[in-house]
Scaffold this active site. Structure first.
Site, short mmCIF file in Angstrom:
data_model
loop_
_atom_site.label_atom_id
_atom_site.label_comp_id
_atom_site.label_asym_id
_atom_site.label_seq_id
_atom_site.Cartn_x
_atom_site.Cartn_y
_atom_site.Cartn_z
CG ASP B 11 -2.05 -0.96 1.13
OD1 ASP B 11 -2.21 -1.56 0.05
OD2 ASP B 11 -2.78 -1.13 2.12
CG ASP B 130 -12.43 -4.88 -3.61
OD1 ASP B 130 -11.48 -5.65 -3.36
OD2 ASP B 130 -12.30 -3.65 -3.71
#
Lengths: 213, 258
Positions: B11, B130
């Site tokens: 990230d 997702d």
């Protein structure tokens, strides 16, 4: 950042305006070549060696190569005995055509047509794979020290199985991974994305360019 | 024969890696170049940087990061997060990223997939999903696409969606299970398998890895050709080399660490 090495052999990476050409250029700088990403005909004419990278579709790359005026430059460079290397789609462009873009003429530097990988396999082959050197490959200075090495491949089409194949990889059968005809080399894999093994190949090419200069 | 890729996911906020990381011999745990080099040495096959920078204006830092990584680390990497236009993709690819990954932006405007694939090729167009299990009638696969970091349902059937984006030109699908993300219970293997069976492009399993034993099922039962994890690598619980040893011990072919 890696700057071109002033005392290394001048290597021209042909810049014809497609996606990621930065990596091919950077990786040559990293191994000590005086590499330039360029469309400048003068610089290309002066170069000790020429690199034709490529990503994306065959037809789109051929169009970009013609639009930039570099198609004839590439053909001339490959014909004049200076070391020349095509990478990935840059390899495929060297043939006469491709099943990916029917009707689009390739550079015709190597004989034959580019065809689809077997339908039975996931396409693209997007993975690291291991090189098997052919008899011709074991004496090829480009592949020196690289038998059974792992390289990164991303492709759905592949060059013909003959002639001049120096390395293959297994993907639904033996697939052409590298070829050599005189001073023209080509790899289906991306040496600039293949970590230390890939950098070794680029070092070998830079050495060939330096010896020849 | 498939050689399964092991992919650490990092990230990134304004060009800096966030979350954890306890490697010895590392000077700056937030430096993406240094971390990328560590994972390369461990035998990572690719890297994915997920840009969580909130402000669109500050995304220039991500382009700079792509350039810095490409100058020093010679394995493929993908950048995802915040890519809404062909121009966003172009800047990252020109800077040296090999692929871009799009998620919510594709749901908002599916043509973006075709635009990126047409301009740069399918091989650099990853669509990340997702998805979450659902018993909503009409969603025949039982898996629904979520957006906004998994907080908002879309009513789109996940299997219909992946077929559609592959038709539009996606060259790879990353399957993240909202139910499993952060649980350490392993990948949602049924979901991964359903996607892998529905499309003919490479599939990356993501979400839920708790230990190195979770990787092989993603490939064998899930049918994924790449396995992704974040925290077990970042917190030094396992190295990429250990992940590969575990995969190989289960009969999955991998590129051995050097």
């Amino acid at each position: 950042m890696s700057e071109p090495a002033a005392d290394g052999p001048l290597i021209a990476v042909l810049d014809y305006g497609i996606g990621n050409l930065h990596s091919a250029h950077q990786s040559f700088c990293h191994v000590g070549a005086n590499a330039h990403l360029t469309a400048d005909r003068g610089l290309i004419a002066d170069a000790a060696a020429v690199v034709l990278p490529g990503v994306g579709a065959f037809g789109a790359c051929m169009r970009a190569l013609h639009d930039s005026g570099l198609a004839t430059v590439a053909i001339d460079a490959a014909a004049d005995d200076r070391p020349f290397i095509g990478i990935c789609v840059g390899m495929q462009l060297l043939y006469e055509g491709s099943e990916e873009s029917p009707g689009v003429e390739g550079l015709g530097i190597l004989p034959g047509q580019v065809g689809w990988l077997p339908k039975t396999e996931i396409r693209p082959q997007m993975q690291w794979n291991q090189l098997d050197l052919t008899d011709a490959g074991t004496t090829d200075p480009l592949l020196d020290g690289l038998d059974r090495s792992w390289m990164y491949f991303v492709h759905s089409l592949v060059g013909p199985g003959a002639p001049e194949v120096t390395a293959t990889c297994q993907y639904g059968g033996a697939q052409t991974a590298a070829v050599r005809r005189g001073s023209v080399w080509a790899t289906q894999f991306h040496p600039e994305k293949s970590a230390r093994a890939g950098l070794q190949l680029l070092t070998n090419f830079t050495r060939i360019a330096g010896a020849d200069a | 024969m498939t050689v399964v890729r092991v992919i650490p996911c990092l990230d990134v906020d304004q060009g800096r890696v966030v979350k954890g990381v306890n490697f010895v011999d590392i000077v700056d745990a937030g430096d993406p170049v240094e971390l990328a080099a560590v994972y390369d040495q461990q035998g990572a096959d690719e890297l994915i940087f997920l840009d969580i920078t909130a402000s669109h204006e500050r995304r220039d830092t991500t382009v700079e990061m792509a350039r810095a990584v490409a100058e020093q680390v010679f394995i493929p990497f993908t950048i995802g997060g915040g890519i809404r236009t062909v121009d966003d993709a172009r800047r990252l690819l020109r800077a040296g990223a090999d692929k871009v990954s799009i998620n919510s932006a594709a749901v908002a405007r599916p043509e973006l997939v075709a635009e990126i694939a047409d301009e740069f090729g399918s091989q650099c167009c990853v669509v990340a999903i997702d998805a979450k299990r659902t018993d909503t009638p009409g969603l025949d696969s039982g898996f629904e696409i979520f957006v906004k970091g998994g907080r908002e349902g879309t009513g789109i059937d996940a299997i219909e969606w992946v077929r559609k984006v592959v038709d539009l030109g996606a060259g790879e699908i990353m399957v993240n299970s909202i139910d499993r993300d952060g649980t350490r219970d392993g990948y949602d293997l049924e979901m991964t398998r359903a996607v892998a069976d529905a499309v003919r492009v490479p599939v990356i399993a993501s979400g839920g890895v708790g230990g190195v034993e979770d990787f092989a099922p993603g490939a064998i039962e899930g049918g994924a050709t790449a396995v992704l994890a974040a925290s077990i690598f970042h917190f030094g619980e396992a190295s990429v080399a250990e992940a590969k040893t575990a995969l190989a011990a289960s009969g999955v072919r991998v590129r051995p660490p050097e």
